[in-house]
Enzyme design. Sequence first.
Site, PDB file in Angstrom:
ATOM      1  NE  ARG A 105       9.665   4.331   8.547  1.00  0.00           N
ATOM      2  CZ  ARG A 105       8.572   4.995   8.912  1.00  0.00           C
ATOM      3  NH1 ARG A 105       8.645   5.915   9.860  1.00  0.00           N
ATOM      4  NH2 ARG A 105       7.406   4.753   8.331  1.00  0.00           N
ATOM      5  CE  LYS A 140       2.985  -4.715   5.549  1.00  0.00           C
ATOM      6  NZ  LYS A 140       2.633  -3.342   5.908  1.00  0.00           N
TER       7      LYS A 140
HETATM    8  N1  BES Z   1       5.589  -1.669   2.825  1.00  0.00           N
HETATM    9  C1  BES Z   1       4.832  -0.902   3.728  1.00  0.00           C
HETATM   10  C2  BES Z   1       4.139   0.307   3.098  1.00  0.00           C
HETATM   11  C3  BES Z   1       3.122   0.043   2.037  1.00  0.00           C
HETATM   12  C4  BES Z   1       1.780   0.101   2.332  1.00  0.00           C
HETATM   13  C5  BES Z   1       3.487  -0.201   0.731  1.00  0.00           C
HETATM   14  C6  BES Z   1       0.830  -0.088   1.354  1.00  0.00           C
HETATM   15  C7  BES Z   1       2.542  -0.409  -0.256  1.00  0.00           C
HETATM   16  C8  BES Z   1       1.209  -0.345   0.061  1.00  0.00           C
HETATM   17  C9  BES Z   1       5.737  -0.381   4.857  1.00  0.00           C
HETATM   18  O1  BES Z   1       6.827  -1.163   5.166  1.00  0.00           O
HETATM   19  C10 BES Z   1       4.877  -0.280   6.067  1.00  0.00           C
HETATM   20  O2  BES Z   1       4.391  -1.277   6.495  1.00  0.00           O
HETATM   21  N2  BES Z   1       4.706   0.915   6.587  1.00  0.00           N
HETATM   22  C11 BES Z   1       3.908   1.146   7.715  1.00  0.00           C
HETATM   23  C12 BES Z   1       4.625   2.171   8.572  1.00  0.00           C
HETATM   24  C13 BES Z   1       4.025   2.340   9.937  1.00  0.00           C
HETATM   25  C14 BES Z   1       4.224   1.094  10.763  1.00  0.00           C
HETATM   26  C15 BES Z   1       4.686   3.519  10.603  1.00  0.00           C
HETATM   27  C16 BES Z   1       2.554   1.691   7.247  1.00  0.00           C
HETATM   28  O3  BES Z   1       2.524   2.437   6.284  1.00  0.00           O
HETATM   29  O4  BES Z   1       1.555   1.318   7.841  1.00  0.00           O
HETATM   30 ZN    ZN Z   2       6.394  -2.718   6.583  1.00  0.00          ZN
END
Ligand code: BES
Ligand code: ZN
Length: 508
Positions: free
Chosen positions: A352, A278
């Site tokens: 997931r 991230k």
């Molecule tokens: N933990 C995150 C999602 C999230 C985002 C939670 C903002 C709380 C606040 C999750 O694991 C994630 O990173 N999801 C990605 C998925 C993508 C790579 C398909 C996302 O939402 O960007």
């Molecule tokens: Zn994530």
Amino acid sequence: MKIEVDSRALSEMSGDWLVIGLDERTILGEPVTLLDRELQGLLQRLIDNQDFTGKTGELVTIPGITGLDISRIALLGLGDPEKISPQNLLRCLVHSLRKITDKAVQRLVFHPWDMVTNSSLNPRRAAQIISQGAVMSGIGQGLYQTTQKRFEIGELVLTISPDSDSQDLKKALREGEIIGRGINIARTLINEPASRIFPESFAEIATSIAQEHNLHCHVFDESELRKEKMEAVLAVGCSSDQPPRMVLLEHNPNRDQSPPLVLVGKGVTFDSGGLSLKTAEGMQTMKCDMSGAATVLGAMQAIAELNLPVRVMGLMGLAENMPSSKAMKVGDVIRARNGVTIEVLNTDAEGRLILADALSYAVDLGASHIVDLATLTGACVVALGNDVTGVMSNNQSWADQVIRAAGESGEPVWQLPLFEEYYELIRSQVADIKNIGGRAGGAITAGKFLEQFVGTTPWVHLDIAGPAFAENSTVWGESGATGCMVATLVSLSSHFTHINKEVAPSME
Ligand code: BES
Ligand code: ZN
Ligand code: ZN
């Protein structure tokens, strides 16, 4: 928090605070009118001079009261009486009590009846919400501030009329307090930094909560996870020095074998994204990525304390998502517990993967119904905003029950579809499915992914990425973890026996 009910005149009450709830008609009932006589008409003057109008969330505080055993009085506005709902009442309380709990409060007397009596809320439900709100208002996210800024209320006294059922109202206050404490457990765990809350420490806390509240508890370590074919959980957790865990809690008051309701939570104790790292900003709140698991734990404690006559299990998949040379790589293929193969095209879509194994395990536990909770996708926040939980399901009547429970608990939710067409977006050319579905419909493709692991068991997925954690305080709520959906899970469980009998047969 001590809890009391008191039917004496308001002028005879004692405490640090007397809070009087009024809707925007600002009509003083008899007990307040009598009190106001002792105050030489001060309250009516505030109303006549428009210094208090009763609008939603308004709080007028009057310190320095003399001649009574009450030190301060607060008038709390609850807005349009037609619109007083569990959600409105809870929000008003949390918002206004925050201005009271910034100092130590030994004893707070609450007189809500001039508004509640005229609303659609019954007194019992109002009492529950008042004590839930009082408990919630006592903590915040400033866990490590040298000067304490938030104080728990020592004792809550609810005024009652002499002819009301005092035992029943006291019981309702007790129930609200239990729900509030379940919410606060979740909030505190989420607010703690990831250096303190990691899979093993989370599992230890769950174990001690289980011991205290008579829940059966089993913690799966890495070798058991391997034995149980939870390759997806292991793949997410393997890169970190903090090893992954799975926690199973069970509340089974009748000690029977009835198919349980299983609550499943995503417990990523820190989500750096893994090799699909991230951004620095995107990581700032990622200690909150175990909110689903914390919600399940808080709800399980409340369900046990309320001793709800229903078999409920809580399953929490715990891992820390980190980059390292041991990390799961982009393009890897993993086989989840139920045999479905997954091509990992983004290691940041890790929630997931954990849920894939946890949901498969819930099915194997013989779940009659499943609800999972996860801070799963940023896309759900884009779709529904920061305050609303996304609902997805393979079974409409089960989804309707969850949505109704959320309504009763005053928690906003909105359903998104899981049409068959979305499956095409997660089809892989290498494995059965891939763990990302592209930019379009990101919350739904994540839900569609999870659907592959629940078989035909009625299942609801709750994406709490928006509401689980508030970066800033809003007029309604304290910043930090919110404890959203704990109350909904408790409400859902309290109706579950009934649901099982009335709805389950027609769903076969
Ligand atoms: N933990 C995150 C999602 C999230 C985002 C939670 C903002 C709380 C606040 C999750 O694991 C994630 O990173 N999801 C990605 C998925 C993508 C790579 C398909 C996302 O939402 O960007
Ligand atoms: Zn994530
Ligand atoms: Zn995540």
